[in-house]
Design an enzyme around this catalytic site. Structure first.
Site, PDB file in Angstrom:
ATOM      1  N   PHE A  88       1.713  26.100   8.456  1.00 16.67           N
ATOM      2  CA  PHE A  88       1.807  27.521   8.152  1.00 16.67           C
ATOM      3  C   PHE A  88       2.180  28.287   9.415  1.00 16.67           C
ATOM      4  O   PHE A  88       1.565  28.118  10.465  1.00 16.67           O
ATOM      5  CB  PHE A  88       0.453  28.003   7.622  1.00 16.67           C
ATOM      6  CG  PHE A  88       0.411  29.451   7.231  1.00 16.67           C
ATOM      7  CD1 PHE A  88       0.863  29.860   5.986  1.00 16.67           C
ATOM      8  CD2 PHE A  88      -0.094  30.406   8.097  1.00 16.67           C
ATOM      9  CE1 PHE A  88       0.823  31.203   5.617  1.00 16.67           C
ATOM     10  CE2 PHE A  88      -0.149  31.743   7.742  1.00 16.67           C
ATOM     11  CZ  PHE A  88       0.313  32.135   6.495  1.00 16.67           C
ATOM     12  N   ASN A 184      -8.359  32.074   8.329  1.00 16.41           N
ATOM     13  CA  ASN A 184      -7.236  32.604   7.549  1.00 16.41           C
ATOM     14  C   ASN A 184      -6.950  31.542   6.489  1.00 16.41           C
ATOM     15  O   ASN A 184      -6.091  30.674   6.678  1.00 16.41           O
ATOM     16  CB  ASN A 184      -6.012  32.847   8.424  1.00 16.41           C
ATOM     17  CG  ASN A 184      -4.830  33.372   7.616  1.00 16.41           C
ATOM     18  OD1 ASN A 184      -4.991  33.820   6.485  1.00 16.41           O
ATOM     19  ND2 ASN A 184      -3.647  33.302   8.192  1.00 16.41           N
ATOM     20  N   PRO A 185      -7.657  31.591   5.370  1.00 12.27           N
ATOM     21  CA  PRO A 185      -7.563  30.529   4.368  1.00 12.27           C
ATOM     22  C   PRO A 185      -6.427  30.779   3.382  1.00 12.27           C
ATOM     23  O   PRO A 185      -5.811  31.849   3.389  1.00 12.27           O
ATOM     24  CB  PRO A 185      -8.915  30.649   3.649  1.00 12.27           C
ATOM     25  CG  PRO A 185      -9.164  32.131   3.658  1.00 12.27           C
ATOM     26  CD  PRO A 185      -8.618  32.634   4.980  1.00 12.27           C
TER      27      PRO A 185
END
Length: 281
Positions: A88, A184-185
């Site tokens: 990510f 920050n899932p």
């Protein structure tokens, strides 16, 4: 106008036509990357030095491949990180989340604060905290094999301790000792798949994006993990979508052992992250 600047202007139009959100910036960043200069030095590239590889890079960005995958780097606060397929890409909005967490840790009366970053991805959050809170002890957890590989590259030589494992069950040896848990899932609802930008939907790991029908499945699990890890009075910080403002604080309810649960805005004044304090008996 020299050749490179003329090409950058053409590239800007091509990227704009392709729907790229920041066409001028991306066109300049790609030119700087290909020519090995800073964006402010593009005018110094001689016409004879123009590199046709620039148009290869522009074509990749035009196809909505993330800029950071093309250049292999992402900037986050004071860091330059290695990124690419399988991890990510850290977003600018997360910088304000980390800024709040840094201020909160600095305000604690703790000599060597213990911090755990769950779902670390590239390691951006963990590394920023380690860098900006110099005496902190930072642990980072990542489950996905590809993302873990990128995090391992980024944390090499740092004070961050990296763990491969499930964020919901990881580092039980730290239970009840941690001063700050941050994450920050994944938080995008499965029902919104078609509305996600191509850069994320087609290139970021699915594990880092989607989390059940309402997007809160992982956050509900993180609530229990954070409660397990934190000492009484410790703080949890969880990023979420701006459309989830008002929902996430309820996950950290008083009857589950939390106090002071609240949402906080990002730089655009949209609700971006929730914080709560583990209740002191």
């Amino acid at each position: 106008m020299n050749v490179l600047l003329a090409e950058v202007a053409q590239a800007t139009q091509r990227l704009a036509d392709a729907g790229v959100p920041s066409p001028r910036f991306d066109a300049e960043e790609l030119a700087a990357f290909v020519h090995g200069v800073g964006r402010g030095e593009l005018h110094r590239v001689a016409d004879a030095d123009f590199d046709a590889r620039y148009w290869e890079a522009v074509a990749r960005r035009e196809a909505r491949e993330p800029l950071q995958h093309i250049t292999g780097r992402a900037f986050f606060r004071y860091l330059e990180l290695q990124v690419g397929p399988g991890v990510f890409v850290p977003r600018p909005e997360t910088e304000s989340v980390v800024g709040w967490a840094i201020d909160a840790v600095r305000a604690m009366d703790v000599v060597e604060p213990l911090i755990v970053d769950l779902c670390t991805g590239s390691g951006a959050i963990a590394l920023a905290l380690a860098q900006e809170v110099p005496r902190s002890r930072v642990h980072a957890v990542e489950l996905d094999e590809g993302a873990y590989g990128w995090a391992r590259k980024n944390v090499e030589g740092s004070r961050v301790t990296l763990h491969r494992g499930d964020a919901l069950t990881a580092v039980p040896e730290l239970d009840g000792q941690v001063d700050l848990v941050i994450s920050n899932p994944p938080y995008i609802p499965l029902t919104e798949w078609e509305y996600v930008a191509p850069e994320a939907r087609d290139h970021d790991p699915q594990l880092a994006l989607f989390s059940g029908e309402d997007g809160l499945d992982v956050i509900r699990g993180l609530e229990r993990a954070a409660h397990r890890l934190l000492r009484p009075g410790g703080i949890v910080v969880v990023e979420h979508a701006d459309t989830q403002g008002g929902q996430v604080p309820w996950v950290f309810a008083e009857d589950r052992g939390w106090a002071d649960a609240a949402d906080h805005p990002d730089l655009n004044n949209r609700p971006r992250f929730t914080t709560a304090r583990r209740e002191v008996p």
